[in-house]
Design a protein around this motif. Sequence first.
Motif, PDB file in Angstrom:
ATOM      1  N   PRO A  33      -7.917  -8.377 -11.451  1.00  0.00           N
ATOM      2  CA  PRO A  33      -9.061  -9.277 -11.229  1.00  0.00           C
ATOM      3  C   PRO A  33      -9.275  -9.526  -9.733  1.00  0.00           C
ATOM      4  CG  PRO A  33      -7.660 -10.110 -12.985  1.00  0.00           C
ATOM      5  CD  PRO A  33      -6.936  -8.935 -12.373  1.00  0.00           C
ATOM      6  N   ALA A  34     -10.511  -9.798  -9.344  1.00  0.00           N
ATOM      7  CA  ALA A  34     -10.880  -9.922  -7.932  1.00  0.00           C
ATOM      8  C   ALA A  34     -10.024 -10.936  -7.177  1.00  0.00           C
ATOM      9  CB  ALA A  34     -12.359 -10.285  -7.805  1.00  0.00           C
ATOM     10  N   SER A  35      -9.736 -12.064  -7.787  1.00  0.00           N
ATOM     11  CA  SER A  35      -8.945 -13.090  -7.083  1.00  0.00           C
ATOM     12  C   SER A  35      -7.518 -12.617  -6.819  1.00  0.00           C
ATOM     13  CB  SER A  35      -8.930 -14.396  -7.871  1.00  0.00           C
ATOM     14  OG  SER A  35      -8.341 -14.194  -9.149  1.00  0.00           O
ATOM     15  N   VAL A  36      -6.939 -11.919  -7.757  1.00  0.00           N
ATOM     16  CA  VAL A  36      -5.578 -11.385  -7.586  1.00  0.00           C
ATOM     17  C   VAL A  36      -5.583 -10.280  -6.536  1.00  0.00           C
ATOM     18  CG1 VAL A  36      -3.665 -10.192  -8.734  1.00  0.00           C
ATOM     19  CG2 VAL A  36      -4.910 -12.008  -9.939  1.00  0.00           C
ATOM     20  N   SER A  37      -6.553  -9.396  -6.629  1.00  0.00           N
ATOM     21  CA  SER A  37      -6.686  -8.302  -5.670  1.00  0.00           C
ATOM     22  C   SER A  37      -6.829  -8.831  -4.243  1.00  0.00           C
ATOM     23  CB  SER A  37      -7.897  -7.451  -6.046  1.00  0.00           C
ATOM     24  OG  SER A  37      -8.119  -6.454  -5.091  1.00  0.00           O
ATOM     25  N   ALA A  38      -7.709  -9.813  -4.052  1.00  0.00           N
ATOM     26  CA  ALA A  38      -7.923 -10.394  -2.721  1.00  0.00           C
ATOM     27  C   ALA A  38      -6.645 -11.058  -2.207  1.00  0.00           C
ATOM     28  CB  ALA A  38      -9.065 -11.404  -2.763  1.00  0.00           C
ATOM     29  N   PHE A  39      -5.953 -11.775  -3.071  1.00  0.00           N
ATOM     30  CA  PHE A  39      -4.706 -12.442  -2.693  1.00  0.00           C
ATOM     31  C   PHE A  39      -3.666 -11.430  -2.218  1.00  0.00           C
ATOM     32  CE2 PHE A  39      -0.407 -13.774  -3.911  1.00  0.00           C
ATOM     33  CZ  PHE A  39      -0.277 -14.940  -3.162  1.00  0.00           C
ATOM     34  N   LEU A  40      -3.485 -10.360  -2.982  1.00  0.00           N
ATOM     35  CA  LEU A  40      -2.476  -9.349  -2.637  1.00  0.00           C
ATOM     36  C   LEU A  40      -2.825  -8.609  -1.344  1.00  0.00           C
ATOM     37  CD1 LEU A  40      -1.729  -7.942  -6.200  1.00  0.00           C
ATOM     38  CD2 LEU A  40      -0.234  -9.399  -4.792  1.00  0.00           C
ATOM     39  N   MET A  41      -4.107  -8.228  -1.189  1.00  0.00           N
ATOM     40  CA  MET A  41      -4.501  -7.544   0.053  1.00  0.00           C
ATOM     41  C   MET A  41      -4.341  -8.460   1.257  1.00  0.00           C
ATOM     42  SD  MET A  41      -7.681  -5.019  -0.779  1.00  0.00           S
ATOM     43  CE  MET A  41      -8.539  -5.936  -2.031  1.00  0.00           C
ATOM     44  N   THR A  42      -4.664  -9.732   1.092  1.00  0.00           N
ATOM     45  CA  THR A  42      -4.508 -10.691   2.193  1.00  0.00           C
ATOM     46  C   THR A  42      -3.044 -10.826   2.583  1.00  0.00           C
ATOM     47  OG1 THR A  42      -6.499 -11.915   1.582  1.00  0.00           O
ATOM     48  CG2 THR A  42      -4.845 -13.108   2.860  1.00  0.00           C
ATOM     49  N   LYS A  43      -2.163 -10.933   1.604  1.00  0.00           N
ATOM     50  CA  LYS A  43      -0.724 -11.060   1.896  1.00  0.00           C
ATOM     51  C   LYS A  43      -0.213  -9.859   2.690  1.00  0.00           C
ATOM     52  CE  LYS A  43       0.766 -14.912   0.161  1.00  0.00           C
ATOM     53  NZ  LYS A  43       1.220 -15.958   1.064  1.00  0.00           N
ATOM     54  N   VAL A  44      -0.562  -8.665   2.250  1.00  0.00           N
ATOM     55  CA  VAL A  44      -0.107  -7.454   2.940  1.00  0.00           C
ATOM     56  C   VAL A  44      -0.715  -7.381   4.336  1.00  0.00           C
ATOM     57  CG1 VAL A  44      -0.257  -4.925   2.945  1.00  0.00           C
ATOM     58  CG2 VAL A  44       0.428  -6.137   0.881  1.00  0.00           C
ATOM     59  N   PHE A  45      -1.998  -7.674   4.456  1.00  0.00           N
ATOM     60  CA  PHE A  45      -2.669  -7.627   5.751  1.00  0.00           C
ATOM     61  C   PHE A  45      -2.031  -8.610   6.732  1.00  0.00           C
ATOM     62  CE2 PHE A  45      -5.993  -9.182   8.648  1.00  0.00           C
ATOM     63  CZ  PHE A  45      -6.190  -8.009   9.362  1.00  0.00           C
ATOM     64  N   ARG A  46      -1.810  -9.835   6.298  1.00  0.00           N
ATOM     65  CA  ARG A  46      -1.208 -10.848   7.182  1.00  0.00           C
ATOM     66  C   ARG A  46       0.220 -10.490   7.567  1.00  0.00           C
ATOM     67  NH1 ARG A  46      -2.960 -16.564   4.390  1.00  0.00           N
ATOM     68  NH2 ARG A  46      -5.209 -16.429   4.799  1.00  0.00           N
ATOM     69  N   PHE A  47       0.935  -9.829   6.674  1.00  0.00           N
ATOM     70  CA  PHE A  47       2.302  -9.407   6.991  1.00  0.00           C
ATOM     71  C   PHE A  47       2.290  -8.322   8.064  1.00  0.00           C
ATOM     72  CE2 PHE A  47       5.851  -6.466   6.249  1.00  0.00           C
ATOM     73  CZ  PHE A  47       6.918  -7.329   6.490  1.00  0.00           C
ATOM     74  N   LYS A  48       1.365  -7.391   7.952  1.00  0.00           N
ATOM     75  CA  LYS A  48       1.296  -6.271   8.897  1.00  0.00           C
ATOM     76  C   LYS A  48       0.678  -6.668  10.235  1.00  0.00           C
ATOM     77  CE  LYS A  48       2.918  -2.730   6.629  1.00  0.00           C
ATOM     78  NZ  LYS A  48       4.089  -2.033   7.145  1.00  0.00           N
ATOM     79  N   VAL A  49      -0.316  -7.555  10.218  1.00  0.00           N
ATOM     80  CA  VAL A  49      -1.022  -7.960  11.436  1.00  0.00           C
ATOM     81  C   VAL A  49      -0.710  -9.438  11.671  1.00  0.00           C
ATOM     82  CG1 VAL A  49      -3.256  -8.093  12.599  1.00  0.00           C
ATOM     83  CG2 VAL A  49      -2.825  -6.270  10.929  1.00  0.00           C
ATOM     84  N   LYS A  50       0.325  -9.689  12.445  1.00  0.00           N
ATOM     85  CA  LYS A  50       0.861 -11.043  12.605  1.00  0.00           C
ATOM     86  C   LYS A  50      -0.180 -12.039  13.129  1.00  0.00           C
ATOM     87  CE  LYS A  50       4.952  -9.567  11.456  1.00  0.00           C
ATOM     88  NZ  LYS A  50       5.041  -9.138  10.107  1.00  0.00           N
TER      89      LYS A  50
END
Length: 162
Positions: free
Chosen positions: A18-35
């Motif tokens: 679902p869109a909310s789960v997808s957005a949450f997961l991509m945000t977590k990975v993005f924030r981890f990679k780009v401090k």
Amino acid sequence: MSVSNPLRKFVDKVNQYPASVSAFLMTKVFRFKVKLAGTTSIEVVSTDGRRVEYRLKNRTKVQNHIGSVHAAAMALLAESATGFIVGINLPGDKLPLIKCMNLNYVKRATGDMTAVATLTDAQIALLAQQEKGEINVQVKVTDETGIQPVECEMIWAWVPKR
């Protein structure tokens, strides 16, 4: 032959949720990679591989002296969105690099900011086929009233990974 891109595989996988789960997961990975993006709390709203939407809420830690989103935070938002869309479309053996950012601040921003970056089919083909090169990635940054307080030009290059 293109080398598989792990980030693209991840995006394709989480887009099945679902869109909310997808957005949450991509945000977590993005924030981890780009401090720095994690520090400012930039959010990935959605992507389909050709278009990505990012959001930056107008919080105290990203504000300027007049209470709107700081110019540098707007630049980070635009750079992050364009970098993400380039990054997921490059083969895994290539490295994306920002080459040039031109920003023209034309209006005062109000509230939260959104950046939408897009690639054309021709640009996606270029990323997949050329060993190295550069492209101008279209990005539109708007505030919560729908105005575009900053006009952006983002030129990305790519080179083989060493």
